[in-house]
Design a protein around this motif. Structure first.
Motif, mmCIF file in Angstrom:
data_model
loop_
_atom_site.group_PDB
_atom_site.id
_atom_site.type_symbol
_atom_site.label_atom_id
_atom_site.label_comp_id
_atom_site.label_asym_id
_atom_site.label_seq_id
_atom_site.Cartn_x
_atom_site.Cartn_y
_atom_site.Cartn_z
ATOM 1 N N PRO A 195 57.637 -10.092 67.247
ATOM 2 C CA PRO A 195 57.747 -11.452 66.709
ATOM 3 C C PRO A 195 59.039 -11.605 65.920
ATOM 4 C CG PRO A 195 55.513 -10.633 66.430
ATOM 5 C CD PRO A 195 56.338 -9.468 66.902
ATOM 6 N N ARG A 196 59.760 -12.682 66.202
ATOM 7 C CA ARG A 196 61.095 -12.860 65.634
ATOM 8 C C ARG A 196 61.093 -13.062 64.121
ATOM 9 N NH1 ARG A 196 64.243 -10.461 69.034
ATOM 10 N NH2 ARG A 196 62.252 -9.483 69.497
ATOM 11 N N ASP A 197 59.968 -13.497 63.556
ATOM 12 C CA ASP A 197 59.950 -13.728 62.106
ATOM 13 C C ASP A 197 59.725 -12.458 61.314
ATOM 14 O OD1 ASP A 197 57.286 -13.235 62.639
ATOM 15 O OD2 ASP A 197 56.536 -15.151 61.865
ATOM 16 N N GLY A 198 59.504 -11.312 62.004
ATOM 17 C CA GLY A 198 59.318 -10.039 61.323
ATOM 18 C C GLY A 198 57.961 -9.885 60.666
ATOM 19 N N ARG A 199 57.096 -10.830 60.880
ATOM 20 C CA ARG A 199 55.789 -10.824 60.221
ATOM 21 C C ARG A 199 54.745 -10.255 61.188
ATOM 22 N NH1 ARG A 199 51.421 -14.081 59.592
ATOM 23 N NH2 ARG A 199 50.478 -14.149 57.501
ATOM 24 N N PHE A 200 54.617 -8.929 61.194
ATOM 25 C CA PHE A 200 53.668 -8.272 62.087
ATOM 26 C C PHE A 200 53.386 -6.857 61.589
ATOM 27 C CE2 PHE A 200 57.954 -7.840 63.778
ATOM 28 C CZ PHE A 200 58.085 -6.480 64.048
ATOM 29 N N LEU A 201 52.286 -6.299 62.093
ATOM 30 C CA LEU A 201 51.874 -4.946 61.740
ATOM 31 C C LEU A 201 52.071 -4.041 62.944
ATOM 32 C CD1 LEU A 201 50.458 -2.854 59.887
ATOM 33 C CD2 LEU A 201 48.277 -3.665 60.826
ATOM 34 N N LEU A 202 52.916 -3.038 62.801
ATOM 35 C CA LEU A 202 53.113 -2.020 63.830
ATOM 36 C C LEU A 202 52.050 -0.941 63.658
ATOM 37 C CD1 LEU A 202 56.927 -1.846 63.266
ATOM 38 C CD2 LEU A 202 55.961 -2.324 65.529
ATOM 39 N N VAL A 203 51.379 -0.586 64.743
ATOM 40 C CA VAL A 203 50.367 0.467 64.703
ATOM 41 C C VAL A 203 50.763 1.528 65.723
ATOM 42 C CG1 VAL A 203 47.945 1.049 65.019
ATOM 43 C CG2 VAL A 203 48.573 -1.146 63.994
#
Length: 284
Positions: free
Chosen positions: A44-52
């Protein structure tokens, strides 16, 4: 209230600036190493995510490469949720880890990072996932952990599964989990690595030595998983569903990367095969 693990000291900010200045300069060197990476378009381009992600026995590849390529793609700093041992560290080692983005992985710290809209990275298996025994390569030893799913759901964070292949082949385990050696060393293992109920794996690298085997690293970022809870779905049920979706997606990534690697002439970093190294397909 100020969180000491989110609001860093001035010296840590100085180290941070140095780390990311170097990271921005070494792109050509990284490209020469032919690390296989795909799926960056899924971030996601907004950088708002959780990498697992999955931990490996190499102990470094996934921790370094995942934040590096996310930073290179989006320009953001990934905040890795580390074990509580980070809080016990002192000196330059702790400064470097915090400067690179690591924080103690407790729920409140993770929640604060998400309230601030930061990119977060977690390895649900923790230290246990690194302690692989014979035949456990690329298995996700999560022991039913689903706290990451609960955290993502609470903050409406999409989950991006990220898998790394290569790190579990740097060393080979000589003993099985549940075998005589593993059972005998559980007490010592807990004192050394801090994981209860797990002994000490006997590992080897090249031949009988601990020199690591040369291995190409393969990294893939999967499609985001929506964590928005459907209406009338119980919270506990949705948490279990998101956890299962994430684990299944990550296992599929690992299986596919291992299949692709089988026919890669550069998988053992043979310099004569450098130009024939497997390359990711271009995003359509």
């Amino acid at each position: 209230m100020t969180n000491p693990f989110v609001d860093r000291a001035g010296r840590v900010q100085a180290v941070q600036k140095a780390i990311f200045t170097v990271a921005d300069l070494i792109g050509p060197v990284v490209d020469l190493s032919r690390i296989y990476v795909d799926g960056l378009e899924n971030l996601p381009r907004d950088g708002r995510f959780l990498l697992v992600g999955n931990h490996t026995t190499s102990g470094w590849a996934e921790i370094v490469l995942t934040p590096y390529f996310v930073h290179r793609e989006l320009g953001v700093r990934v905040r890795g949720l580390a074990t509580r041992q980070l809080a016990d560290m002192r000196g330059i080692g702790r400064d470097v880890m915090e400067a690179a983005g690591a924080v103690v992985g407790d729920p409140e710290t993770g929640a604060e990072l998400m309230r601030q809209g930061e990119t977060v990275l977690v390895f649900p298996g923790g230290g246990r996932d690194m302690l692989k025994f014979k035949g456990e390569e690329y298995q996700l030893l999560w022991q039913g952990r689903s706290g990451f799913a609960r955290l993502a759901i609470a903050h409406d964070y999409p989950i991006v599964p990220v898998g790394l292949v290569g790190g579990d082949d740097v060393y080979h385990s000589l003993v099985e989990r549940g075998g005589t050696w593993e059972r005998m060393t559980r007490g010592l293992g807990e004192r050394l690595h801090g994981v209860t109920g797990v002994g000490i794996p006997l590992m080897r690298g090249i031949g009988p030595t601990m020199v690591p085997r040369p291995q190409r690293m393969y990294l893939r970022f999967g499609s985001p998983i929506d964590t928005t809870r459907p209406a009338r779905t119980p919270a506990a049920q949705w948490e279990a569903t998101v956890k299962e979706q994430t684990q299944t997606a990550l296992e599929e990534i690992l299986d596919d990367l291992r299949t692709r690697r089988e026919n890669d002439p550069f998988r053992n970093l043979n310099p004569l095969a450098w130009r024939r190294a497997l390359r990711p397909a271009l995003a359509g």
